[in-house]
Design a protein around this motif. Structure first.
Motif, PDB file in Angstrom:
ATOM      1  N   GLN A 169      82.684   9.861  30.492  1.00  0.00           N
ATOM      2  CA  GLN A 169      82.921  10.557  29.223  1.00  0.00           C
ATOM      3  C   GLN A 169      82.578   9.678  28.021  1.00  0.00           C
ATOM      4  N   ASP A 170      81.567   8.853  28.149  1.00  0.00           N
ATOM      5  CA  ASP A 170      81.155   8.014  27.025  1.00  0.00           C
ATOM      6  C   ASP A 170      80.641   8.867  25.884  1.00  0.00           C
ATOM      7  N   THR A 171      81.147   8.590  24.681  1.00  0.00           N
ATOM      8  CA  THR A 171      80.564   9.175  23.479  1.00  0.00           C
ATOM      9  C   THR A 171      79.430   8.258  23.021  1.00  0.00           C
ATOM     10  N   LEU A 172      78.702   8.693  22.000  1.00  0.00           N
ATOM     11  CA  LEU A 172      77.576   7.881  21.535  1.00  0.00           C
ATOM     12  C   LEU A 172      78.015   6.494  21.050  1.00  0.00           C
ATOM     13  N   PRO A 173      79.103   6.372  20.269  1.00  0.00           N
ATOM     14  CA  PRO A 173      79.530   5.028  19.850  1.00  0.00           C
ATOM     15  C   PRO A 173      79.947   4.141  21.025  1.00  0.00           C
ATOM     16  N   THR A 174      80.677   4.689  22.001  1.00  0.00           N
ATOM     17  CA  THR A 174      81.098   3.855  23.129  1.00  0.00           C
ATOM     18  C   THR A 174      79.904   3.505  24.018  1.00  0.00           C
ATOM     19  N   TYR A 175      78.925   4.410  24.124  1.00  0.00           N
ATOM     20  CA  TYR A 175      77.708   4.088  24.871  1.00  0.00           C
ATOM     21  C   TYR A 175      76.975   2.931  24.192  1.00  0.00           C
ATOM     22  N   MET A 176      76.848   2.989  22.862  1.00  0.00           N
ATOM     23  CA  MET A 176      76.170   1.920  22.132  1.00  0.00           C
ATOM     24  C   MET A 176      76.923   0.600  22.277  1.00  0.00           C
ATOM     25  N   LEU A 177      78.245   0.658  22.244  1.00  0.00           N
ATOM     26  CA  LEU A 177      79.039  -0.565  22.422  1.00  0.00           C
ATOM     27  C   LEU A 177      78.793  -1.167  23.801  1.00  0.00           C
ATOM     28  N   GLY A 178      78.719  -0.315  24.809  1.00  0.00           N
ATOM     29  CA  GLY A 178      78.436  -0.805  26.147  1.00  0.00           C
ATOM     30  C   GLY A 178      77.065  -1.444  26.244  1.00  0.00           C
ATOM     31  N   GLN A 179      76.077  -0.871  25.565  1.00  0.00           N
ATOM     32  CA  GLN A 179      74.740  -1.458  25.578  1.00  0.00           C
ATOM     33  C   GLN A 179      74.709  -2.802  24.873  1.00  0.00           C
ATOM     34  N   LEU A 180      75.453  -2.930  23.784  1.00  0.00           N
ATOM     35  CA  LEU A 180      75.478  -4.201  23.043  1.00  0.00           C
ATOM     36  C   LEU A 180      76.139  -5.299  23.856  1.00  0.00           C
ATOM     37  N   ARG A 181      77.064  -4.939  24.734  1.00  0.00           N
ATOM     38  CA  ARG A 181      77.712  -5.949  25.571  1.00  0.00           C
ATOM     39  C   ARG A 181      76.745  -6.528  26.600  1.00  0.00           C
ATOM     40  N   ARG A 182      75.727  -5.740  26.974  1.00  0.00           N
ATOM     41  CA  ARG A 182      74.769  -6.198  27.983  1.00  0.00           C
ATOM     42  C   ARG A 182      73.630  -6.975  27.320  1.00  0.00           C
ATOM     43  N   ALA A 183      72.925  -6.315  26.422  1.00  0.00           N
ATOM     44  CA  ALA A 183      71.802  -6.952  25.728  1.00  0.00           C
ATOM     45  C   ALA A 183      71.460  -6.141  24.498  1.00  0.00           C
ATOM     46  N   MET A 184      71.202  -6.827  23.415  1.00  0.00           N
ATOM     47  CA  MET A 184      70.844  -6.162  22.162  1.00  0.00           C
ATOM     48  C   MET A 184      69.378  -5.752  22.219  1.00  0.00           C
ATOM     49  N   LYS A 185      69.121  -4.440  22.221  1.00  0.00           N
ATOM     50  CA  LYS A 185      67.754  -3.948  22.275  1.00  0.00           C
ATOM     51  C   LYS A 185      67.483  -3.051  21.066  1.00  0.00           C
ATOM     52  N   PRO A 186      66.232  -2.970  20.631  1.00  0.00           N
ATOM     53  CA  PRO A 186      65.911  -2.172  19.441  1.00  0.00           C
ATOM     54  C   PRO A 186      66.214  -0.679  19.575  1.00  0.00           C
ATOM     55  N   ASP A 187      66.362  -0.165  20.796  1.00  0.00           N
ATOM     56  CA  ASP A 187      66.680   1.256  20.910  1.00  0.00           C
ATOM     57  C   ASP A 187      68.064   1.561  20.347  1.00  0.00           C
ATOM     58  N   VAL A 188      68.968   0.568  20.368  1.00  0.00           N
ATOM     59  CA  VAL A 188      70.280   0.747  19.746  1.00  0.00           C
ATOM     60  C   VAL A 188      70.119   0.875  18.231  1.00  0.00           C
ATOM     61  N   ASN A 189      69.188   0.108  17.656  1.00  0.00           N
ATOM     62  CA  ASN A 189      68.895   0.247  16.227  1.00  0.00           C
ATOM     63  C   ASN A 189      68.367   1.643  15.919  1.00  0.00           C
ATOM     64  N   ALA A 190      67.517   2.165  16.798  1.00  0.00           N
ATOM     65  CA  ALA A 190      66.964   3.508  16.595  1.00  0.00           C
ATOM     66  C   ALA A 190      68.057   4.559  16.653  1.00  0.00           C
ATOM     67  N   ILE A 191      68.960   4.442  17.624  1.00  0.00           N
ATOM     68  CA  ILE A 191      70.069   5.397  17.734  1.00  0.00           C
ATOM     69  C   ILE A 191      70.964   5.308  16.508  1.00  0.00           C
TER      70      ILE A 191
END
Length: 267
Positions: A222-244
């Motif tokens: 049940q990840d929302t968009l903010p929690t999904y982005m937080l999970g991605q930032l914990r792994r590796a900072m990628k430019p797709d997070v900037n796009a989102i």
């Protein structure tokens, strides 16, 4: 006689302070937006212009799922919070002052004064007990938690609108033998709509970007968009997070613009 009109803009250093504040607020957002168009993998080294990261984000099924959940929860929470806040505002403004009125204001605005982590833990205890008793673990718990948190955000502009409304028209409607429901539907509600729209918008945006309460209440998958982005930032900072993030910013600005135009047309 000398003009004694005071203006804060005449104070020494006002322009410098204003520029520093605006740079501190908006420079990070502008940098994030710029690097969302970066052609390379790095988020710190500029390698040219590209829309690849927007394409990657658009084709990401996890992003689509998280966005859909975010919109579902934010929409339902905003509707429920606005309805409850409207009833609370009517009950605390369209009547004579009564004992305990201040305490009711404090209780309604409690989520604004208490640290969000405390509210999240309290909601977790309640929802965990209900989940254990019922076995249900759907989005209803997240909607309930977001609604409880968003009520004061919807309440404040609705109450402010009611306090600025003249009672003359409502009194005239009552003098013309209109029932309480007719007065509310034909007089109070149309005048109150700008405040309701403002409250709904604040509740929607607050729910849409909430992380703390969502992290405590959500079930697996049940990840929302903010929690999904937080999970991605914990792994590796990628430019797709900037796009989102840039797309989310554009969506929020579109909501603000639409509300501004709608409220201006209603004046």
């Amino acid at each position: 006689m000398a003009d004694r009109h005071f203006s804060v803009t005449d104070l020494p250093g006002f322009a410098t302070v204003a520029i520093v504040v605006f740079v501190a607020l908006y420079a990070p957002i502008l940098i994030m937006t710029l690097y969302s168009f970066n052609a390379g993998q790095s988020v710190a080294v500029w390698e040219g212009w590209s829309l690849d990261w927007y394409r990657i984000a658009w084709n990401n099924e996890e992003v689509k799922k998280a966005t859909l959940i975010s919109l579902q929860v934010a929409t339902a929470s905003a509707i429920l919070a606005t309805a409850l806040a409207t009833m609370a505002a009517l009950g605390t403004t369209r009547r004579r002052a009564f004992r305990g009125q201040t305490m009711i204001y404090v209780m309604i605005n409690q989520p604004l004064m208490v640290p969000e982590i405390v509210t999240a833990v309290a909601l977790l205890l309640v929802t965990a007990a209900i989940k254990k008793a019922t076995g249900y673990s759907g989005l209803g718990f997240m909607i309930m938690a977001h609604t409880a948190f968003c009520i004061p955000f919807a309440y404040l502009p609705i109450r402010a609108r009611l306090e600025g409304m003249d009672l003359t028209l409502e009194t005239a409607a009552a003098d013309l033998y209109a029932s309480s429901w007719q007065t509310f539907r034909r007089v109070t509600l149309p005048l109150l709509m700008p405040g309701i729209f403002a409250g709904a918008m604040l509740a929607f945006v607050t729910s849409l970007d909430d992380v703390v309460i969502t992290e405590f209440i959500k079930s697996p998958g049940q990840d929302t968009l903010p929690t999904y982005m937080l999970g991605q930032l914990r792994r590796a900072m990628k430019p797709d997070v900037n796009a989102i993030s840039t797309l989310l910013l554009a969506f929020t600005l579109a909501l603000l613009s639409a509300f501004f135009l709608l409220s201006r047309n209603r004046k």
